[in-house]
Structures are given as C-alpha cells and as structure tokens.
Write a protein that holds these residues in place. Structure first.
Motif, PDB file in Angstrom:
ATOM      1  N   HIS A 242     -30.000  23.082 -13.440  1.00  0.00           N
ATOM      2  CA  HIS A 242     -29.037  23.776 -12.581  1.00  0.00           C
ATOM      3  C   HIS A 242     -29.408  25.257 -12.491  1.00  0.00           C
ATOM      4  N   GLU A 243     -29.283  25.811 -11.283  1.00  0.00           N
ATOM      5  CA  GLU A 243     -29.680  27.197 -11.053  1.00  0.00           C
ATOM      6  C   GLU A 243     -28.940  28.162 -11.977  1.00  0.00           C
ATOM      7  N   ARG A 244     -27.662  27.884 -12.233  1.00  0.00           N
ATOM      8  CA  ARG A 244     -26.868  28.792 -13.065  1.00  0.00           C
ATOM      9  C   ARG A 244     -27.204  28.684 -14.544  1.00  0.00           C
ATOM     10  N   ILE A 264     -31.475  26.113 -31.764  1.00  0.00           N
ATOM     11  CA  ILE A 264     -30.249  26.623 -31.132  1.00  0.00           C
ATOM     12  C   ILE A 264     -29.620  25.504 -30.312  1.00  0.00           C
ATOM     13  N   LYS A 265     -28.287  25.451 -30.356  1.00  0.00           N
ATOM     14  CA  LYS A 265     -27.550  24.470 -29.568  1.00  0.00           C
ATOM     15  C   LYS A 265     -27.082  25.138 -28.267  1.00  0.00           C
ATOM     16  N   VAL A 266     -27.261  24.425 -27.168  1.00  0.00           N
ATOM     17  CA  VAL A 266     -26.907  24.985 -25.868  1.00  0.00           C
ATOM     18  C   VAL A 266     -26.550  23.834 -24.932  1.00  0.00           C
ATOM     19  N   GLU A 267     -25.720  24.118 -23.942  1.00  0.00           N
ATOM     20  CA  GLU A 267     -25.377  23.124 -22.923  1.00  0.00           C
ATOM     21  C   GLU A 267     -26.162  23.420 -21.651  1.00  0.00           C
ATOM     22  N   LEU A 268     -26.809  22.360 -21.132  1.00  0.00           N
ATOM     23  CA  LEU A 268     -27.583  22.493 -19.892  1.00  0.00           C
ATOM     24  C   LEU A 268     -27.173  21.403 -18.924  1.00  0.00           C
ATOM     25  N   ARG A 269     -27.246  21.712 -17.654  1.00  0.00           N
ATOM     26  CA  ARG A 269     -26.937  20.724 -16.609  1.00  0.00           C
ATOM     27  C   ARG A 269     -28.225  20.333 -15.891  1.00  0.00           C
ATOM     28  N   LEU A 270     -28.503  19.009 -15.878  1.00  0.00           N
ATOM     29  CA  LEU A 270     -29.695  18.494 -15.211  1.00  0.00           C
ATOM     30  C   LEU A 270     -29.276  17.587 -14.062  1.00  0.00           C
ATOM     31  N   ARG A 272     -29.296  14.540 -11.494  1.00  0.00           N
ATOM     32  CA  ARG A 272     -29.628  13.122 -11.427  1.00  0.00           C
ATOM     33  C   ARG A 272     -30.267  12.805 -10.078  1.00  0.00           C
ATOM     34  N   SER A 273     -30.696  11.538  -9.955  1.00  0.00           N
ATOM     35  CA  SER A 273     -31.341  11.137  -8.703  1.00  0.00           C
ATOM     36  C   SER A 273     -30.374  11.173  -7.528  1.00  0.00           C
ATOM     37  N   ASN A 274     -29.054  11.024  -7.799  1.00  0.00           N
ATOM     38  CA  ASN A 274     -28.063  11.047  -6.716  1.00  0.00           C
ATOM     39  C   ASN A 274     -27.582  12.450  -6.383  1.00  0.00           C
ATOM     40  N   GLY A 275     -28.165  13.474  -7.025  1.00  0.00           N
ATOM     41  CA  GLY A 275     -27.792  14.853  -6.733  1.00  0.00           C
ATOM     42  C   GLY A 275     -26.707  15.409  -7.625  1.00  0.00           C
ATOM     43  N   GLN A 276     -26.003  14.540  -8.360  1.00  0.00           N
ATOM     44  CA  GLN A 276     -24.976  15.021  -9.268  1.00  0.00           C
ATOM     45  C   GLN A 276     -25.618  15.519 -10.561  1.00  0.00           C
ATOM     46  N   TYR A 277     -24.864  16.335 -11.298  1.00  0.00           N
ATOM     47  CA  TYR A 277     -25.404  16.937 -12.521  1.00  0.00           C
ATOM     48  C   TYR A 277     -24.759  16.316 -13.748  1.00  0.00           C
TER      49      TYR A 277
END
Length: 481
Positions: A242-244, A264-270, A272-277
């Motif tokens: 995710h850009e942000r 380090i623990k961190v949350e990232l948004r990737l 999916r193939s359907n465009g949702q994160y």
C-alpha cells in the motif's frame, strides 16, 4: 579350502600390502605392491624393510604362508568381508561379518541368505547375485534387514572374481551404516514435518532481498492472495505494498538491517489479486548474514478480519455507550419524577441503593464530580482516607468524608436511612416523624430532628434548588441532627 587365501587378499586389498615378520623382514607383498613399488619384487620376500633394493638374503614363496596367517590378515580388515561360491554359500568371511550378523563362524559357514533373511529379501539377493555372475557387473547397493529384532542398514559392494583354476566366486565388502541411516531418516522426517507445517500454516513467511525482491514465500500467501508463484517470486514487494505503508516499510527495513537487530513488529497492507488489501501483522528480521537465508525474513499473520471485527466491536461499543447514557438519563429522570410525585417503598428504594457503601459512593461522585480541592490548603492531589470513600489531602493531610459539607454532615444514623428519609421528606414534607420511624426503624425523636432540619433546608432554598442532587450537597450549618 579350495580357493587359495592369497587370492582373496589380492582381490580385496586394492592397495600396497606388505606383511612383516617380527624381525621386520618382508613376509608377503601383494601384486599391487609389486606393480607400484619399483624397488620391490618377489625376490625381496624374507628381507628386512631396511634392505629393500639391496641384494636378497633369503627367499620365501607365497604358497608357504599358512591359513592361520591369512585369517589374521582378513580379520584385521575392519569392514565385514565375505566370499560366496557359485551356490551362494558363505565359504570365507572375517570376524567383522560375524559381528555384523551377530552369528558365530559355525552358524555362518556354508550357509546362504535363506537361512537368515526373509524369503522375499533372500530371493532378491539371489537374483542380484545371479545377474552379477552372468554379467560380471559390480553391484553397489544399500540393504535393509532386521537383525536380532532391530533395524539394520548396510552398504554392500559385490564383485565377481575368477581364480587360476577358473572357478568363480562373489566377493563382498560391507559397511554398517545403521547409525548414519537413522540420523538421515530422522533428518528426513524432521524436514518432512517442517515442510508439512509450513505448507498448512495460515501464517506467511517471506524472504525479501535488500533489493526488495521476493525470493521465497510460503504457500499460505498464494492461498490468501490468490496469486501464483510466477506472479510473485522475483518481483518487488513494493508493487503490492500500500502506498501509505511504503514509508513505514522503508523505515523498518533501515532499522532491522544488521546481525545485532532483534527484529521489529509492524503492520503492512498488501494488495490481493482482486485489488483489496490484506492487513498483515509482520515481524521483520535481517538474516542476510546467514548463508542459508541471505535476506530479510518477514513472519506475517493475516489480521484483516481481526481488525474489521475490532472496528465493528468499537462501533457497537459506541452505540452501547450511547444507549447506556440514554438509559441512565431515562432512569434518572424516572427516579426524579417518582421522588417528586410519590414516595418510594423502602424495599424498592434499596434496589437503587442497596447499602451504606452504595449511598456513600454515589454521594462522593456527586460531591467531587468536578474535581477535588482540599478545604484547608486548596491542594488538588489526594489519597484514600481510612473512612470509606473519604479523601486525604496529599499536602496537609486533611481528611474529608463523603458526607462532609452535605445535608448528611455528621449524621448519626446509617446513611442508607438518611438517604431514604431525605427522599421521603422532599416528596412529602408533611410526613410525620412517627411515619418516618416506621418506614426506617429509626427512633421517632431522631426522625423528628432530621425532618426539622431537612424541611428548613428545603423551605429556605425553595425555588432556587430544584434538583434533588444539588439539594443533597447544600450544607446544614446546625450542629445538631
């Protein structure tokens, strides 16, 4: 024995072999030694090793070496060695084979595989050896067998040999690899278990290079993101990040680089193939110093549903808080209306205020709703006093009770009865002291004094203090109750 022992040794020992007497004279030299040592020939038998290359002082033929001597030579070989005849019988073997088979020489001599192995295994050995006799091609195999109730693994090399009289024999050399095989099988089982856990684990493990290219990722990723291995391996993680989250990702990578980093623990948004994160809670650690990894490891758990549920729970809690506030206000309005319109039954009143502690707690909340300030030094910090729901000034030590400065100041009767009489007098100022005594079990004279002071307060503030809660906080200056 019909097969000369020296021919066994010549076939088995494919290296320079010298046998020395006690006086260090050469007793025997094999054919390989005669070929490789230019200064050694059969005429040197009987010479000292220090006289090699000099004029021979004695000669002795190989045929003079006795069978006992050859048996000692064979038994000195640490690996099991055996010779089988054309009928597949063990006609010659060393002590190492006896130890491997856990049998005596008498038990093995002139026996075959059918005497010790299951028929299926013995059939396979027989067929293998027949092929060897016919083709002359060496056999090198790993065999499993059950010896004395325990699993055993042996590495065997079998070779066809022909001696001077034209007879054929099978020469075999064995190495017991049971311990190595058990360790190998344990390692295979451990790897199989690890691969199975990785394959079926819902968590994702990824190895990303410092160039941000994905080098490896576990199957759970493909199930979650509906992507194939060709779609993801070798591509940059930035393409699906995710850009942000990119700034957060770069900041985390810069912090974890180095072997001393704990991760380090961190949350990232990737994406999916359907465009949702998908939201991945990731633990990132640099293992590029490990040759087996050579990259940054990301251990990720999908918390998308958890975050959605958390947000839903938060939304519901806000609605519940709003409903609770509404119900509290409705209840308060109901209580106010009932107190203003008709007296409450004492049992009904006790449902709202079951004991003295409930009354003191409610009174303390009303009294210090806007904060505490000491009456002596005006200090705002406090601690708990010895009396229930009292407060002690942190600076001067002055203790102020919940009833101090209210209509219940220095009250001598239980606060629960005092609360109830206050509500009764507020809704019905004409109620008699006798009726108050019957309702509360307080002495009639005490009820009369309390009624007098409460009515005086209510009459004095009539038209000014309409809220009963505010009226409770108006102090009575009279010292008598």
């Amino acid at each position: 024995m019909s097969l000369p022992e020296e021919e066994y040794l010549t076939k088995i020992v494919s290296a320079i072999a010298l046998t020395l007497n006690e006086d260090l004279t050469i007793r025997y030299v094999n054919q390989y030694g005669l070929k490789k040592l230019a200064s050694v020939d059969s005429s040197l038998v009987g010479k000292s090793v220090n006289q090699m290359g000099r004029k021979p002082i004695s000669e002795r033929s190989i045929e003079e070496i006795d069978a006992e001597h050859w048996e000692q030579i064979f038994n000195a070989i640490p690996m099991p060695v055996f010779v089988k005849d054309r009928q597949h019988r063990w006609v010659f073997f060393n002590d190492a084979l006896c130890n491997l088979q856990h049998k005596t020489r008498a038990e093995l001599q002139n026996k075959n595989d059918y005497d010790f192995f299951p028929k299926a295994q013995a059939d396979r050995f027989r067929q293998e050896e027949e092929t060897l006799f016919l083709t002359g091609k060496e056999v090198f195999s790993e065999e499993f067998s059950l010896r004395n109730g325990t699993d055993s693994y042996v590495l065997i090399k079998k070779t066809r040999i022909k001696i001077s009289d034209g007879q054929e024999y099978l020469l075999g050399c064995c190495i017991d690899i049971t311990k190595r095989k058990q360790a190998e099988l344990a390692l295979i089982e451990s790897e199989r278990r690890f691969r199975s856990l990785i394959r079926h684990s819902p968590d994702i493990i990824a190895i990303v290079g410092k160039d941000h290219l994905i080098r490896y990722i576990t199957p759970s990723f493909y199930r979650l993101f509906e992507l194939s291995e060709n779609d993801i391996i070798g591509t940059s993680i930035l393409a699906i990040l995710h850009e942000r989250d990119k700034d957060n990702y770069f900041e985390t990578i810069n912090k974890v680089v180095g072997p001393k980093s704990e991760g380090i623990k961190v949350e990232l948004r990737l994406r999916r193939s359907n465009g949702q994160y998908a939201i991945l809670e990731s633990f990132i650690k640099d293992l590029s110093f490990d040759p087996a990894i050579n990259g940054i490891v990301m251990n990720c758990s999908d918390v998308t549903m958890v975050r959605a549920q958390s947000e839903e729970i938060e939304r519901i809690n806000k609605l519940l808080d709003a409903d609770n506030n509404y119900l509290k206000n409705q209840l308060k309005n109901e209580i106010d209306a009932r107190i203003d319109l008709k007296p409450l039954d004492f049992n009904e009143f006790k449902e709202l205020y079951p004991d003295d502690a409930a009354c003191l707690k409610y009174l303390a909340q009303l009294k210090w709703e806007n904060g505490y300030r000491c009456k002596k030094c005006r200090q705002e910090k406090f601690g708990a006093g010895k009396i229930e729901y009292s407060r002690r000034c942190s600076k001067c030590g002055y203790v102020e009770t919940a009833t101090s400065g209210t209509v219940f100041h220095r009250i001598k009767i239980p606060i629960l009865e005092g609360f109830y009489m206050f509500f009764l007098l507020r809704s019905n100022p004409d109620i008699t002291a006798r009726e108050l005594s019957i309702c509360t079990s307080v002495k009639e004279n005490t009820c009369w004094l309390f009624k007098k002071k409460i009515n005086a307060l209510l009459n004095k503030n009539k038209g000014m203090q309409k809220n009963w809660e505010a009226q409770m906080l108006i102090p009575i200056t009279s010292k008598k109750q």
